[in-house]
Design a protein around this motif. Structure first.
Motif: not given
Length: 474
Positions: A281-300
């Protein structure tokens, strides 16, 4: 991974007789480059341009360029910057001393780019940067085909080290006083694919638990598609494996994930986090995120924001999509305007900061154990604080009081304030344990590990080398 490669490069140079430069006029300057984003190209060539006057003033100074960008650009580097002496790729970092000597002898640039791995990097000597924490590579290369990523073409197919070699290097580091190791791989949890052992990574984590004196084990970066329950169980059941997980999301949109060739979907990603938190329960989770991949819509993009709200990441490395020539995504239709990507990026960062702040506030009043770090608190001097990492990887700025606390020591304290990117502990320390790592850090000593291969490591300080008259800067 690049930081660890730099330690190997420095180790080779020292083994060849070079010593670190102590002034602003080095004899050798080495650039170990990245090619994941476009600004890496711009930064390298801009920096090389700034070095040109120094090279003109000191013609005997040698400039070497290695790493992923060198693997990609090859001879183009010396065309654009003819004052560069050596170019070497990701598959032959062990060639650097020889190439420097050859360039000096022949009085001309040496460009050597191999198409496959010549020597596994961990068979090379290393001059470690930290007295208390060490990198240990368990694999190199990548077998995935993510459409945005240039790494597989530059690092090659995945190559795995044998468990005995890895543990021998871990033991060698611990024998030098290191308290914490981080296991490295492009997709670290797919370890074992080369020799056909499905649960090799979870077994490796459990084996690290039996190394006496090893207090903390971390790993980066796993791939969600290959993340299995046996790894979660090994994390939860191995006391020195830290409750921290860096799990790259890249996008919360299933449609975009498919276009990225990421072989998981958002529901699968979130289910992994649920399983991890069920047993830790105490685990800290981090991540990578890419914004603006080709064709990404506002819904995406909204789907990505939804996953961020549900995932409750403690932090996130957020990137604006960068077109990399030679990748499938670079040729995809729907390349987004810069202003659209920037606006979405700003919204993502604001949301993630909000989530992280809410999560960090929940930790106020909690006791934490910190491995004291060096150089992680930019304002430590003016605030009279020091900094350390909690077992979950969070950065904590604490007040040492009158105690002689050193980087590499271990302290316990209580969190008094939570900010989006760090925690503060301004009360008195509950405990302070002086360590051999702290002794070494105070004395300016760093581990020097010889290469480990074929299960027959050479542990301890390397044999004395002749001292060169020049120096190197890395």
């Amino acid at each position: 991974m690049n930081v660890h490669d730099s330690e190997r490069l420095a180790g080779q140079l020292e083994a060849a007789g070079y010593v670190p430069a102590t002034d602003d006029a080095p004899d050798v300057v080495v650039f170990n480059t990245c090619a994941v984003r476009e600004n890496a190209d711009n930064k390298l060539y801009g920096t090389l341009g700034h070095l040109r006057p120094a090279k003109t003033a000191k013609p005997d100074m040698q400039i070497a360029v290695g790493g992923c960008l060198a693997q990609k650009d090859r001879g183009e580097i010396v065309k654009r910057a003819p004052w560069v002496d050596v170019v070497f790729g990701t598959h032959n970092i062990g060639s650097l001393p020889t190439l420097l000597e050859r360039a000096r002898h022949n009085a001309e640039a040496q460009v050597e780019i191999l198409e496959s791995l010549e020597t596994f990097p961990s068979t090379l000597p290393a001059r470690r940067d930290s007295a208390y924490s060490g990198w240990v590579s368990i694999s190199v290369g990548c077998n995935n085909t993510c459409t945005f990523c240039i790494v597989p073409s530059l690092r090659g197919k995945e190559r795995d080290r044998r468990p005995g070699e890895i543990l021998a290097e871990v033991e060698a580091l611990v024998a030098e006083g290191v308290l914490e190791v981080t296991l490295l791989g492009q997709n670290v949890n797919s370890y074992g694919v080369e020799f056909g052992e499905r649960d090799a990574f979870s077994k490796l984590l459990r084996s690290c638990g039996s190394v006496e004196g090893l207090e903390r084990v971390r790993f980066t970066s796993p791939h969600p598609a290959a993340f299995t329950d046996d790894v979660i169980d090994a994390m939860a059941e191995t006391p020195n494996v830290c409750p921290q997980l860096h799990m790259p999301l890249q996008s919360g949109s299933d449609r975009v994930l498919k276009e990225m060739r990421r072989s998981y979907r958002s529901a699968r990603f979130l289910s992994i986090l649920d399983k991890v938190r069920a047993v830790m329960p105490e685990a800290a989770i981090t991540t990578d995120i890419i914004v603006g991949f080709p064709g990404e819509t506002e819904e995406d993009f909204q789907a990505t924001l939804d996953v961020v709200r549900q995932a409750r990441f403690s932090s996130a490395f957020t990137f604006q999509y960068s077109k990399r020539p030679g990748t499938p995504a670079a040729e995809m239709p729907g390349q987004l305007p810069k202003e659209v990507v920037q606006e979405r990026y700003d919204r993502l960062v604001a949301l993630q900061n909000e989530v992280a702040w809410e999560e960090n506030k929940k930790l106020v009043g909690r006791k934490v154990e910190l491995l004291v770090a060096a150089g992680e608190g930019r304002k430590d001097a003016e605030t009279l604080r020091m900094s350390g990492r909690a077992r979950d990887g969070r950065l904590v700025h604490f007040t040492p009081g009158e105690l002689n606390v050193r980087p590499g020591d271990v302290v316990e304290t209580v969190i008094t304030y939570g900010a989006p990117h760090h925690l503060v502990a301004d009360g008195e320390l509950l405990s302070h344990r002086r360590t051999r790592a702290g002794d070494n850090a105070e004395a300016g000593l760093r581990p020097k590990t010889n290469g480990v291969s074929l299960g027959l490591p050479s542990i301890g300080a390397p044999p004395p080398q002749p001292v060169a008259t020049g120096g190197c800067a890395l």
